[in-house]
Motif scaffolding. Structure first.
Motif, PDB file in Angstrom:
ATOM      1  N   ILE A  85       0.842  -1.205   0.000  1.00 16.06           N
ATOM      2  CA  ILE A  85       0.000   0.000   0.000  1.00 16.06           C
ATOM      3  C   ILE A  85       0.876   1.253   0.000  1.00 16.06           C
ATOM      4  CG2 ILE A  85      -1.713   1.306   1.308  1.00 16.06           C
ATOM      5  CD1 ILE A  85      -2.741  -1.375   2.398  1.00 16.06           C
ATOM      6  N   LEU A  86       1.931   1.252   0.809  1.00  7.78           N
ATOM      7  CA  LEU A  86       2.837   2.403   0.874  1.00  7.78           C
ATOM      8  C   LEU A  86       3.493   2.642  -0.483  1.00  7.78           C
ATOM      9  CD1 LEU A  86       4.148   4.555   2.680  1.00  7.78           C
ATOM     10  CD2 LEU A  86       5.929   2.902   3.240  1.00  7.78           C
ATOM     11  N   PHE A  87       3.867   1.565  -1.153  1.00 14.24           N
ATOM     12  CA  PHE A  87       4.460   1.678  -2.489  1.00 14.24           C
ATOM     13  C   PHE A  87       3.473   2.337  -3.451  1.00 14.24           C
ATOM     14  CE2 PHE A  87       4.515  -0.273  -6.737  1.00 14.24           C
ATOM     15  CZ  PHE A  87       5.754   0.157  -7.195  1.00 14.24           C
ATOM     16  N   LEU A  88       2.207   1.926  -3.390  1.00 13.22           N
ATOM     17  CA  LEU A  88       1.189   2.503  -4.264  1.00 13.22           C
ATOM     18  C   LEU A  88       0.996   3.985  -3.976  1.00 13.22           C
ATOM     19  CD1 LEU A  88      -1.482  -0.367  -4.133  1.00 13.22           C
ATOM     20  CD2 LEU A  88       0.128   0.114  -5.985  1.00 13.22           C
ATOM     21  N   GLU A  89       0.979   4.334  -2.686  1.00 15.14           N
ATOM     22  CA  GLU A  89       0.779   5.733  -2.309  1.00 15.14           C
ATOM     23  C   GLU A  89       1.940   6.605  -2.781  1.00 15.14           C
ATOM     24  OE1 GLU A  89       0.294   5.454   1.887  1.00 15.14           O
ATOM     25  OE2 GLU A  89      -1.858   4.996   1.775  1.00 15.14           O
ATOM     26  N   LYS A  90       3.164   6.108  -2.666  1.00 16.36           N
ATOM     27  CA  LYS A  90       4.334   6.882  -3.086  1.00 16.36           C
ATOM     28  C   LYS A  90       4.355   7.081  -4.599  1.00 16.36           C
ATOM     29  CE  LYS A  90       7.530   5.931   0.704  1.00 16.36           C
ATOM     30  NZ  LYS A  90       8.826   5.313   1.097  1.00 16.36           N
ATOM     31  N   ASN A  91       3.687   6.185  -5.309  1.00 18.97           N
ATOM     32  CA  ASN A  91       3.650   6.282  -6.764  1.00 18.97           C
ATOM     33  C   ASN A  91       2.314   6.837  -7.256  1.00 18.97           C
ATOM     34  OD1 ASN A  91       6.225   4.830  -8.005  1.00 18.97           O
ATOM     35  ND2 ASN A  91       5.618   3.694  -6.165  1.00 18.97           N
ATOM     36  N   SER A  92       1.606   7.484  -6.320  1.00 19.78           N
ATOM     37  CA  SER A  92       0.324   8.126  -6.638  1.00 19.78           C
ATOM     38  C   SER A  92      -0.633   7.177  -7.347  1.00 19.78           C
ATOM     39  CB  SER A  92       0.564   9.373  -7.510  1.00 19.78           C
ATOM     40  OG  SER A  92       1.395  10.292  -6.852  1.00 19.78           O
ATOM     41  N   ASN A  93      -0.652   5.956  -6.847  1.00 26.07           N
ATOM     42  CA  ASN A  93      -1.508   4.939  -7.449  1.00 26.07           C
ATOM     43  C   ASN A  93      -2.544   4.514  -6.411  1.00 26.07           C
ATOM     44  OD1 ASN A  93      -2.662   2.737  -8.723  1.00 26.07           O
ATOM     45  ND2 ASN A  93      -0.714   2.003  -9.560  1.00 26.07           N
ATOM     46  N   SER A  94      -3.785   4.887  -6.644  1.00 22.03           N
ATOM     47  CA  SER A  94      -4.843   4.609  -5.670  1.00 22.03           C
ATOM     48  C   SER A  94      -5.657   3.369  -6.031  1.00 22.03           C
ATOM     49  CB  SER A  94      -5.786   5.816  -5.560  1.00 22.03           C
ATOM     50  OG  SER A  94      -6.355   6.106  -6.827  1.00 22.03           O
ATOM     51  N   ILE A  95      -5.069   2.501  -6.842  1.00 24.65           N
ATOM     52  CA  ILE A  95      -5.782   1.306  -7.286  1.00 24.65           C
ATOM     53  C   ILE A  95      -6.181   0.437  -6.095  1.00 24.65           C
ATOM     54  CG2 ILE A  95      -3.691  -0.084  -7.588  1.00 24.65           C
ATOM     55  CD1 ILE A  95      -5.015  -1.225 -10.140  1.00 24.65           C
ATOM     56  N   SER A  96      -7.340  -0.161  -6.141  1.00 30.85           N
ATOM     57  CA  SER A  96      -7.870  -0.961  -5.036  1.00 30.85           C
ATOM     58  C   SER A  96      -7.321  -2.381  -5.091  1.00 30.85           C
ATOM     59  CB  SER A  96      -9.395  -1.000  -5.110  1.00 30.85           C
ATOM     60  OG  SER A  96      -9.808  -1.903  -6.129  1.00 30.85           O
ATOM     61  N   PRO A  97      -7.465  -3.130  -3.993  1.00 34.39           N
ATOM     62  CA  PRO A  97      -7.010  -4.537  -3.992  1.00 34.39           C
ATOM     63  C   PRO A  97      -7.787  -5.398  -4.982  1.00 34.39           C
ATOM     64  CG  PRO A  97      -8.265  -4.045  -2.012  1.00 34.39           C
ATOM     65  CD  PRO A  97      -7.997  -2.738  -2.691  1.00 34.39           C
ATOM     66  N   ILE A  98      -8.952  -4.921  -5.411  1.00 29.30           N
ATOM     67  CA  ILE A  98      -9.756  -5.670  -6.365  1.00 29.30           C
ATOM     68  C   ILE A  98      -9.217  -5.482  -7.787  1.00 29.30           C
ATOM     69  CG2 ILE A  98     -12.099  -6.087  -7.221  1.00 29.30           C
ATOM     70  CD1 ILE A  98     -11.674  -6.584  -4.211  1.00 29.30           C
TER      71      ILE A  98
END
Length: 307
Positions: A36-49
């Protein structure tokens, strides 16, 4: 479904369906939060789905530059289990880690102490050590004796309860991974030092949540894992031992010394609480010279050459 809801549901599943301990659940969740932290740092708000294989590959590539192969393998395994759970609950159809391979791992042999090392560490404990008028020297001796003589994990030691002591029968009850219980034999020397500590423990103002916990700090609270590491680190420094020693080192030494003295591998497995004997078999690789000695002693065609 967002990440927060997915993690909450997953934690409930791990606790109720899998029966995992709090520590195990925290480890699983920690790995998900790294993603999740990796996604946030890369401005990626994609869901687990919606997260796909490509995004997960980018995450794995990043941690491969930061972590050891063993840590990478643990994270990949943990995330694969998480997404399998989402598939099981019909939240998604595929696992984004299906095409991702874990790094190859060599079998790591555990560090061990010699019997002399252990004796020296135990002898270095100051039995007169007190803090706030509470003798903690005898507590420390009981801790090290229990770690070594019963082969406990550090969490099993800190969770050990007075009601788990069955001294008349010669056993203690241990709650291991997944809250699985096992009975481990306990020797007279270890019982002696635990009983001494129990008498000292009576003079501590014990926290309500720790009334049944065996090993406490001077405030009457349950000991932390970090405190056990600190006690051992100080003893290692005191005797000048040039080895990396942790609570788990005593567990490895327990198993190794039993094997060296002829104990059955199945019995060691039961005492350690290993689910699979394959895990216990690692100890057969530690001291090959000992195995040669056993072969020379017991095999009808010994290696000793006749003149």
């Amino acid at each position: 479904m967002n990440w927060s809801n997915a993690i909450t549901d997953y934690k409930h599943y791990l606790k109720i369906e899998r029966g995992l301990s709090v520590n195990s659940i925290d480890n699983y969740v920690y790995d998900i939060k790294r993603l999740i932290l990796f996604l946030e740092k890369n401005s990626n708000s994609i869901s687990p789905i919606k997260i796909d294989n490509e995004t997960v590959q980018q995450f794995i590539y990043k941690i491969s530059k930061e972590l050891s192969p063993r840590s990478q393998a643990r994270i990949i395994s943990g995330l694969r289990n998480f997404f399998n759970y989402l598939i099981f609950e019909n939240y998604r159809a595929t696992n984004p880690l299906d095409l991702i391979e874990s790094p190859r791992l060599g079998r790591k042999l555990p560090d061990t102490l010699s019997i002399e090392d252990i004796d020296n560490l135990i002898d270095a404990i100051d039995l007169n050590y007190q803090y706030r008028n509470i003798n903690l020297g005898h507590r420390n001796k009981a801790i090290i004796e229990t770690l070594y003589s019963c082969g406990l994990r550090v969490s099993e030691l800190t969770d050990l309860k007075i009601s788990d002591l069955f001294f008349d029968e010669g056993f203690i009850k241990v709650r291991g991974k997944g809250n699985k219980e096992r009975f481990v034999p306990i020797g007279d020397t270890t019982k002696k030092y635990i009983l001494i500590w129990k008498d000292i423990r009576k003079h501590i103002d014990i926290d309500a949540d720790a009334k049944d916990i065996l090993f406490l700090n001077y405030k009457g609270h349950k000991l932390t894992r970090a405190m056990i590491f600190t006690i051992i680190k100080q003893l290692v420094k005191k005797i000048g031992l040039k080895k990396t020693v942790s609570p788990h080192t005593f567990r490895h030494s327990f198993a190794t010394h039993l094997l060296e003295n002829g104990a059955d591998l199945k019995a060691i497995q039961m005492m350690l609480g290993h689910e699979s004997i394959t895990t216990t078999e690692i100890y057969t690789h530690i001291d090959r010279s000992h195995l040669n000695t056993v072969l020379n002693k017991f095999h009808p065609r010994k290696f000793v050459t006749k003149e």
